[in-house]
Design a protein around this motif. Structure first.
Motif, mmCIF file in Angstrom:
data_model
loop_
_atom_site.group_PDB
_atom_site.id
_atom_site.type_symbol
_atom_site.label_atom_id
_atom_site.label_comp_id
_atom_site.label_asym_id
_atom_site.label_seq_id
_atom_site.Cartn_x
_atom_site.Cartn_y
_atom_site.Cartn_z
ATOM 1 N N TRP A 20 41.637 40.047 46.879
ATOM 2 C CA TRP A 20 40.651 40.422 47.940
ATOM 3 C C TRP A 20 39.804 39.639 48.467
ATOM 4 O O TRP A 20 39.478 39.775 49.230
ATOM 5 N N ASP A 21 39.746 38.919 47.403
ATOM 6 C CA ASP A 21 37.928 38.100 47.486
ATOM 7 C C ASP A 21 37.832 37.040 47.961
ATOM 8 O O ASP A 21 39.121 35.678 48.320
ATOM 9 N N GLY A 48 31.391 48.939 44.685
ATOM 10 C CA GLY A 48 32.343 48.470 44.300
ATOM 11 C C GLY A 48 32.481 47.180 44.517
ATOM 12 O O GLY A 48 33.189 46.494 44.891
ATOM 13 N N CYS A 49 30.998 46.379 44.615
ATOM 14 C CA CYS A 49 30.331 44.994 44.900
ATOM 15 C C CYS A 49 31.235 44.228 44.815
ATOM 16 O O CYS A 49 31.157 43.134 45.059
ATOM 17 N N GLY A 50 32.333 44.153 43.139
ATOM 18 C CA GLY A 50 32.690 42.988 43.134
ATOM 19 C C GLY A 50 32.245 42.178 42.631
ATOM 20 O O GLY A 50 30.832 41.712 42.090
ATOM 21 N N ASP A 69 29.337 48.309 40.446
ATOM 22 C CA ASP A 69 30.360 48.120 40.161
ATOM 23 C C ASP A 69 30.160 48.743 38.747
ATOM 24 O O ASP A 69 29.622 48.800 38.125
ATOM 25 N N ALA A 71 33.007 47.527 36.415
ATOM 26 C CA ALA A 71 34.028 46.810 35.532
ATOM 27 C C ALA A 71 32.883 45.736 35.391
ATOM 28 O O ALA A 71 31.811 44.765 36.215
ATOM 29 N N ASP A 93 29.823 54.261 37.411
ATOM 30 C CA ASP A 93 30.992 54.865 38.437
ATOM 31 C C ASP A 93 30.498 55.035 39.649
ATOM 32 O O ASP A 93 30.074 56.271 39.912
ATOM 33 N N THR A 110 35.854 47.263 50.579
ATOM 34 C CA THR A 110 37.045 48.019 49.712
ATOM 35 C C THR A 110 36.747 48.831 48.143
ATOM 36 O O THR A 110 37.903 47.922 47.079
ATOM 37 N N LEU A 115 40.380 53.182 45.191
ATOM 38 C CA LEU A 115 40.463 54.623 44.119
ATOM 39 C C LEU A 115 41.771 54.991 45.291
ATOM 40 O O LEU A 115 41.909 54.998 45.931
HETATM 41 C C1 LIG Z 1 39.699 45.667 45.449
HETATM 42 S S1 LIG Z 1 37.397 45.549 44.356
HETATM 43 C C2 LIG Z 1 36.833 45.122 45.969
HETATM 44 C C3 LIG Z 1 35.396 44.143 45.606
HETATM 45 C C4 LIG Z 1 34.657 43.539 46.731
HETATM 46 N N1 LIG Z 1 34.287 44.923 47.512
HETATM 47 C C5 LIG Z 1 34.760 42.994 47.320
HETATM 48 O O1 LIG Z 1 34.744 42.977 48.830
HETATM 49 O O2 LIG Z 1 35.071 41.517 47.164
HETATM 50 C C6 LIG Z 1 37.238 46.844 44.281
HETATM 51 C C7 LIG Z 1 36.172 47.255 43.410
HETATM 52 O O3 LIG Z 1 35.838 48.904 42.796
HETATM 53 C C8 LIG Z 1 35.885 48.488 41.161
HETATM 54 N N2 LIG Z 1 35.062 50.050 41.092
HETATM 55 C C9 LIG Z 1 36.259 50.308 41.949
HETATM 56 N N3 LIG Z 1 36.539 51.647 41.178
HETATM 57 C C10 LIG Z 1 35.622 51.588 40.962
HETATM 58 C C11 LIG Z 1 34.608 53.056 40.705
HETATM 59 N N4 LIG Z 1 35.017 54.583 39.968
HETATM 60 N N5 LIG Z 1 33.269 52.840 40.337
HETATM 61 C C12 LIG Z 1 32.793 51.724 40.140
HETATM 62 N N6 LIG Z 1 33.104 50.540 41.290
HETATM 63 C C13 LIG Z 1 34.780 51.446 40.927
HETATM 64 C C14 LIG Z 1 36.416 47.730 40.869
HETATM 65 O O4 LIG Z 1 35.848 47.813 39.493
HETATM 66 C C15 LIG Z 1 36.241 46.247 41.607
HETATM 67 O O5 LIG Z 1 35.222 45.422 41.196
#
Ligand SMILES: C[S@@+](CC[C@H](N)C(=O)[O-])C[C@H]1O[C@@H](n2cnc3c(N)ncnc32)[C@H](O)[C@@H]1O
Length: 201
Positions: A20-21, A48-50, A69, A71, A93, A110, A115
């Motif tokens: 996705w990045d 969900g900043c990745g 995030d 992770a 979370d 994203t 989710l």
């Molecule tokens: C598809 S990636 C998108 C990352 C970033 N937004 C991007 O577009 O590059 C989804 C991100 O959401 C985070 N994530 C998913 N569920 C989460 C939750 N319940 N709480 C915090 N982060 C979450 C994941 O760890 C991941 O970094």
């Protein structure tokens, strides 16, 4: 809990398996910055900043955003990317975290589509609770419908953000919607996102 776990995302970052990045900030963020929808002094949240490309772009614009995030590998990468720029990254979370003060903007890219739809109502409640009345949800609604939907299968991530589902999730009693059409921003992997700015009522 249905859908991807924290370990799922952690392993994706550890393997470098993050299709996705874009390797750069989302083009729509640059458009919203140019439109003046985000500016220094605002409380801005990026759930969900990745890897933090958008936090970096916001920091370069003088905006001290908060990235969330859960992770640990994503948190480390985003902190590295942000460096000494304004902003911060918290490991949290999105379904449970609460800010110390109301937010002016939430930039949703994203995270919703990461989710499982079973968690969407909870997440939408969080987005509403985080924002002050009149605050903006800058949303990129993922359009990634899969063939299995024809048999009623719920498949992802990314989970498809059908516009009817988005209207149900962010109802007009709680959110002001602009009139369509909305900009469609394409990703080289084949999906696209609808860029919609909702105002929290
Ligand atoms: C598809 S990636 C998108 C990352 C970033 N937004 C991007 O577009 O590059 C989804 C991100 O959401 C985070 N994530 C998913 N569920 C989460 C939750 N319940 N709480 C915090 N982060 C979450 C994941 O760890 C991941 O970094």
């Amino acid at each position: 809990m249905a859908g991807p776990s924290q370990d799922f995302w952690q392993e994706r970052f550890e393997r470098g398996d993050t299709p996705w990045d874009r390797g750069a900030p989302h083009p729509q963020l640059q458009a919203w910055l140019a439109q003046g929808l985000l500016s220094p002094g605002q409380q801005v949240l990026v759930p969900g900043c990745g890897r933090g490309h958008e936090l970096q772009a916001l920091g370069q614009a003088g905006i001290a955003a908060t990235g969330l995030d859960y992770a640990p590998a994503a948190v480390t990468l985003a902190r590295e990317r942000l460096g000494a720029l304004p902003g911060r990254v918290l490991q949290a979370d999105v379904l449970a975290w609460q800010p110390e003060q109301a937010q002016d903007r939430v930039y949703e890219q994203t995270c919703l589509c990461a989710l499982h739809p079973d968690q969407w109502q909870r997440y939408a409640q969080q987005l509403h609770a985080w924002l002050r009345p009149g605050g903006l949800l800058l949303a990129l609604f993922m359009q990634a419908r899969r063939e299995g939907a024809d048999q009623g299968r719920v498949e992802g991530p990314p989970y498809h953000g059908d516009i009817n589902a988005m209207r149900a999730l962010f109802p007009a009693e709680r959110w002001d919607w602009p009139a369509p059409p909305y900009p469609a921003v394409r990703h080289e992997r084949g999906w696209f996102e609808l860029a919609v700015v909702l105002t929290r009522r």
